[in-house]
Design a protein around this motif. Structure first.
Motif, PDB file in Angstrom:
ATOM      1  N   SER A  37       0.814  -1.222   0.000  1.00  0.00           N
ATOM      2  CA  SER A  37       0.000   0.000   0.000  1.00  0.00           C
ATOM      3  C   SER A  37       0.847   1.271   0.000  1.00  0.00           C
ATOM      4  N   LYS A  40       2.066   1.502  -3.501  1.00  0.00           N
ATOM      5  CA  LYS A  40       0.949   1.741  -4.419  1.00  0.00           C
ATOM      6  C   LYS A  40       0.550   3.206  -4.463  1.00  0.00           C
ATOM      7  N   TYR A  41       0.485   3.846  -3.286  1.00  0.00           N
ATOM      8  CA  TYR A  41       0.032   5.234  -3.223  1.00  0.00           C
ATOM      9  C   TYR A  41       1.175   6.247  -3.293  1.00  0.00           C
ATOM     10  N   SER A 137       0.616   4.694   8.979  1.00  0.00           N
ATOM     11  CA  SER A 137      -0.335   4.844   7.871  1.00  0.00           C
ATOM     12  C   SER A 137      -1.766   4.598   8.323  1.00  0.00           C
ATOM     13  N   ASP A 177      -1.958  13.063   4.972  1.00  0.00           N
ATOM     14  CA  ASP A 177      -2.233  12.583   3.623  1.00  0.00           C
ATOM     15  C   ASP A 177      -2.308  11.054   3.574  1.00  0.00           C
ATOM     16  N   ILE A 178      -1.590  10.391   4.479  1.00  0.00           N
ATOM     17  CA  ILE A 178      -1.456   8.937   4.389  1.00  0.00           C
ATOM     18  C   ILE A 178      -2.735   8.189   4.780  1.00  0.00           C
ATOM     19  N   THR A 180      -5.739   8.847   4.494  1.00  0.00           N
ATOM     20  CA  THR A 180      -6.879   9.012   3.580  1.00  0.00           C
ATOM     21  C   THR A 180      -7.009   7.824   2.637  1.00  0.00           C
ATOM     22  N   THR A 181      -5.953   7.002   2.536  1.00  0.00           N
ATOM     23  CA  THR A 181      -5.980   5.851   1.624  1.00  0.00           C
ATOM     24  C   THR A 181      -6.494   4.580   2.291  1.00  0.00           C
ATOM     25  N   LYS A 234     -12.345  13.255   4.788  1.00  0.00           N
ATOM     26  CA  LYS A 234     -10.897  13.445   4.913  1.00  0.00           C
ATOM     27  C   LYS A 234     -10.512  14.213   6.173  1.00  0.00           C
ATOM     28  N   ARG A 237     -10.611  11.849   8.977  1.00  0.00           N
ATOM     29  CA  ARG A 237      -9.436  10.963   8.956  1.00  0.00           C
ATOM     30  C   ARG A 237      -8.255  11.636   9.670  1.00  0.00           C
TER      31      ARG A 237
END
Length: 389
Positions: A37, A40-41, A137, A177-178, A180-181, A234, A237
């Protein structure tokens, strides 16, 4: 005398990873990560670029499994011994960060065995070879600010919570930012893990005036944001990323209780994610512990604005609100409802109860307990029986 320990620095907010550009006095960074992951992101590449911009040579150790094994820890430590990093950077969920903490110990002390560090607060002084940076994460374990690492011995199917202030990271990066995935199920499980950390820390025997405000703020933030975070908001999160960190600061110093003792042992035997275990068990453990700390749980309910005039009514409201929260985020109310068969449950329940009684978290539970008590709690959590003992 009591002690309160946190990382030296916590950087938080969108793009917080950029702060690592300032680590210019270091030369080699070993990056520890889990599955795909972070790759991937794009976060793994971003981290590597930032460290190299700071002037460091980097090497990646990837593939840490969801419940890191003793073997993975030793393999990672050997890789560190070959590369000789002066910075260890762990990025991902709780598993790669926990694994990296244990690797760090064996990198600095290759002569030690896993048996040498299993006893809580028995580790030697670290930071002779490297500092430790943690970038979570997920929003649950808070291992980026704690003195704990959970490692699984698959030969016995037992999870060992390693504990020592030496493995508290030097730097924690909460990059909004992390998370949010994260997929919804992971949001649910990690969020309830964080809530369990905060609630257990608030009643733990080692709680203090330093840990109570952190635990309470975490509880409030989680109740306010977990459902919205689960549904993809978001901002929520980001709030959950902070809340779980506050919970971590609380429990790393106040310690935990038997929800975690049982979850540590259930996870390996029944193959249920750790946060999901905690979510199912927490209402039953609150009821069990309320015989000795009802006023503490009642105060949580009051702060959340839950209904009730007596302490007992408030505790019942707290339990009901946790059950409702579980329902909203897709978590079962019992182990049986989750899908554990009765045959499997019965075959392992005595083993789990006996080993949970020996777990380090049991010692800080507010109510003294025994393997028989723990077995009864498990039976209640499996069948949905009321806790009345």
């Amino acid at each position: 005398m009591a002690r309160f320990t946190l990382p030296r620095d916590i950087y938080f907010g969108k793009g917080a990873m950029e702060e690592l550009k300032n680590l210019k006095e270091y030369h080699r960074a070993m990056i520890i990560t889990g599955g795909s992951s972070m790759q991937k992101y794009g976060f793994l590449k971003k981290l590597q670029d930032i460290l190299e911009e700071a002037g460091m040579e980097t090497r990646i150790f990837e593939g840490v499994e969801p419940d890191p094994s003793v073997e993975t820890v030793m393999t990672g430590a050997k890789a560190m011994q070959e590369f000789k990093p002066d910075v260890i950077v762990a990025i991902g969920g709780g598993s790669p960060i926990d694994a990296a903490k244990a690797m760090w110990v064996f990198y600095e002390y290759p002569e030690l065995s896993f048996e040498d560090i299993k006893k809580p607060f028995s580790m030697p002084k670290l930071r002779k070879k490297a500092i430790f940076v943690a970038i979570p994460s997920t929003s649950g374990t808070a291992t980026e600010v704690t003195a704990f690492s959970v490692i699984t011995d698959y030969s016995t199917k037992i999870k060992y919570p390693l504990a020592d202030f030496e493995i508290t990271p030097d730097i924690a990066i909460l990059d909004f930012d992390i998370p949010t995935t994260m997929p919804k199920t992971l949001v649910a499980h990690t969020g309830m893990d964080a809530l369990t950390h905060a609630v257990e820390a608030y009643v733990a025997s080692n709680r203090s005036k330093f840990t109570d405000p952190l635990a309470m703020e975490a509880i409030t933030m989680i109740f306010e944001n977990l459902v919205d975070s689960y549904n993809g908001d978001k901002d929520a999160r980001g709030h959950m990323h902070v809340a779980q960190c506050l919970a971590g600061m609380a429990f790393s110093n106040a310690l935990l209780g038997i929800t975690h003792s049982l979850a540590h042992k259930i996870g390996a035997q029944y193959e249920i994610p750790h946060g999901c275990c905690n979510a199912i068990l927490l209402p039953y453990v609150i009821k069990y512990n309320s015989k000795v700390c009802m006023e503490r749980y009642a105060y949580i309910a009051k702060k959340l604005g839950l209904p009730g005039e007596t302490d007992k009514q408030l505790v019942d409201s707290l339990i009901n609100s946790i059950n409702e929260l579980n329902s909203k985020i897709g978590i079962a109310s019992t182990l049986k409802e989750h899908g554990i068969t009765e045959d499997l449950f019965i075959s392992k329940v005595d083993f789990i109860a006996e080993n949970a009684a020996l777990d380090p978290c049991t010692a800080s539970n507010p109510r003294k307990t025994s393997p028989d008590d723990l077995k009864k709690i498990l039976e209640c959590a499996f069948y949905g029986y009321p806790v009345n003992f």
